[in-house]
Each structure stands twice: as C-alpha cells, then as structure tokens.
Design a protein around this motif. Structure first.
Motif, PDB file in Angstrom:
ATOM      1  N   VAL A 146       6.162   0.795   3.020  1.00 53.07           N
ATOM      2  CA  VAL A 146       5.173  -0.213   3.427  1.00 53.07           C
ATOM      3  C   VAL A 146       4.050  -0.301   2.410  1.00 53.07           C
ATOM      4  O   VAL A 146       3.626  -1.385   2.005  1.00 53.07           O
ATOM      5  N   VAL A 147       3.558   0.866   1.970  1.00 46.53           N
ATOM      6  CA  VAL A 147       2.472   0.892   0.977  1.00 46.53           C
ATOM      7  C   VAL A 147       2.932   0.249  -0.327  1.00 46.53           C
ATOM      8  O   VAL A 147       2.213  -0.547  -0.946  1.00 46.53           O
ATOM      9  N   ALA A 153       3.073  -7.062  -3.099  1.00 47.97           N
ATOM     10  CA  ALA A 153       2.637  -8.379  -2.624  1.00 47.97           C
ATOM     11  C   ALA A 153       1.293  -8.767  -3.235  1.00 47.97           C
ATOM     12  O   ALA A 153       1.074  -9.918  -3.605  1.00 47.97           O
ATOM     13  N   LYS A 154       0.385  -7.790  -3.356  1.00 46.94           N
ATOM     14  CA  LYS A 154      -0.929  -8.076  -3.942  1.00 46.94           C
ATOM     15  C   LYS A 154      -0.806  -8.480  -5.404  1.00 46.94           C
ATOM     16  O   LYS A 154      -1.494  -9.373  -5.882  1.00 46.94           O
ATOM     17  N   SER A 155       0.090  -7.800  -6.130  1.00 46.87           N
ATOM     18  CA  SER A 155       0.261  -8.122  -7.551  1.00 46.87           C
ATOM     19  C   SER A 155       0.932  -9.476  -7.743  1.00 46.87           C
ATOM     20  O   SER A 155       0.725 -10.150  -8.742  1.00 46.87           O
ATOM     21  N   ALA A 156       1.740  -9.903  -6.768  1.00 48.73           N
ATOM     22  CA  ALA A 156       2.458 -11.179  -6.887  1.00 48.73           C
ATOM     23  C   ALA A 156       1.602 -12.372  -6.488  1.00 48.73           C
ATOM     24  O   ALA A 156       1.895 -13.500  -6.846  1.00 48.73           O
TER      25      ALA A 156
END
Length: 255
Positions: A146-147, A153-156
C-alpha cells in the motif's frame, strides 16, 4: 496500568497480578500464555483499538484447569408423558494469573498464544499459531504494498497533469473558432425585436416573420385591410386593435 482483553467470546478488564477464571484454553498448569486480542490499554496514555491494538498483548500464567459450579437443569412435563429430567453441567474453566501488560512488542514474545478450549489437541494449537503468524506476515506485506502504491501514485500525478494541460490548450482554439460564426450570425440578423410590443410573444413573432413582418415600421404602416388580413391568417381576430399594436410600433420605430 490495565488492559481489556477478549477471550472465549468475553471481555475482561485485567491488571498485573489479577487472578481470573476464563473459558478453558489449551495450556497446562505452569505455562505462560499470551492474550493478543487487546481492545484497550489504560493508564497515563490510554489506547483504544480499532477493534484491536496492534502489537499489544497480555501475558498470563496458567495456574490450573478447573471446573465451575454445578448448574442443575430440571425439566418436568406433566401433560402426555408426565416425564422428569434432571441434567447437571460444570463449565470447564482455566484459572490464570495476569503477568506483564505489553503495549508493544507482543509479536516478539516467546509465550504461546492462548487459543481455544481444553479439547483442542496440541497439533491443532500449533497449526493455529502458525496460521496467526502467517496472517501477521501477510498484513505486513500488504502494508508495504500500500505504501509503495501510494508513493508511485504521487510520482505519477505531475505527469498526468501535464498530459491533461495539453488537450485543454489544443481545445482552446477550437472554442474560439466555434465562437466566431456565432458573432457573424448575430451581425447578419436583421429586423426589430417585435416582442417589445405588448401582447407579442415569441410564437407570434415567428408567425409574423413567416408573413414577412420583421420591423416596427411595417406594423406601424398597416392599414385596416392589412390588419384584417393578418388577423385572418394568424387566427387572432381583433387582437391587433385591442392591444394597439400599431400605436406601440410607431413609438418603438421612433427609437
């Protein structure tokens, strides 16, 4: 410090040194067991689980395997058979002494997990402990995934934002191109707004335009014959005179 533990389908508030009778667990007298279903920890910094507190536990020493007081169950049926039946029951219990209350590090404790009843065999207990350990490992692995997924997701997100901006910029000229014909259409539109005449609505304007009447000057110049002809064609006899369209048109034509 106290803890609220769950065992045998019941909840107990315990503190270090307490003697407790609980539903029988699979352990021999003298063994130390660990209760890892801790719902609450009290003290200077209380904690409440959701529903359990992660990595918390309560260690206890098994004092003895005992039985509870005898309960008599008596049934008497007078009708038909007039039968009587008496049954007795003594609940199997385990007497324990509460030891350490662990707010953290219960997973590293060497004490065996308190499981089941006295009828459970040692092999079954071992299998259940192994399954519990596997579940803990699976939960840890899931948390890592999950982490990692959140970080990915944040980097994308910035890349997606850049892609989203490009179509918006490309769409802007198209909107401008679409807007241009509208302006040209308005410029080409001729005639007066006949709805300014009291009693003339959009439907009547459409009918008048169909008859070639588009300006106040045309209505102001109507003769009686013109009025009769228009009223006959548009099926509103007497309305032109009643609402005084001609006088209104003359005033509006002056501007």
């Amino acid at each position: 410090m106290f803890a609220v533990i769950k065992t045998g389908g019941k909840q107990y508030k315990v503190a270090s040194g307490d003697m407790l009778r609980i539903e029988r667990i699979a352990a021999d007298a003298g063994e130390t067991v660990l209760f890892n279903e801790v719902l609450m920890l009290g003290g200077d910094s209380p904690q409440i689980g959701a529903p359990m507190i992660e990595d918390a536990g309560v260690e206890a020493e098994v004092v003895d395997q005992i039985k509870g007081e005898k309960v008599i169950h008596f049934v008497k049926r007078r009708r038909k058979h007039s039968s009587k039946r008496t049954k007795g029951h003594r609940q199997k219990l385990t007497l324990i002494r509460i030891g350490d209350i662990l707010s953290t590090g219960a997973g590293k404790s060497k004490s065996k997990t308190a499981i089941g009843t006295g009828s459970v065999s040692a092999s079954v207990v071992a299998a259940m402990e192994e399954r519990y350990a596997m579940n803990k490992a699976d939960q840890a692995e899931m948390a890592k995934r999950v982490v990692a997924g959140e970080a990915k997701a944040k980097s994308a997100k910035p890349a997606k934002a850049e892609k989203a901006d490009a179509p918006a910029e490309a769409a802007a000229p198209a909107k401008e191109e679409k807007a241009a014909p509208k302006k040209a259409k308005k410029a080409d539109k001729s005639g007066d707004d006949l709805t300014q005449i009291s009693g003339v609505g959009p439907v009547i304007v459409g009918k008048l335009n169909g008859e070639g009447v588009t300006t106040f000057a045309q209505i102001a110049a109507w003769s009686e014959a013109d009025v009769d002809a228009i009223e006959e064609k548009l099926s509103f006899k007497g309305r032109v005179g009643r609402e005084d369209w001609i006088a209104q048109a003359k005033e509006l034509a002056k501007g």
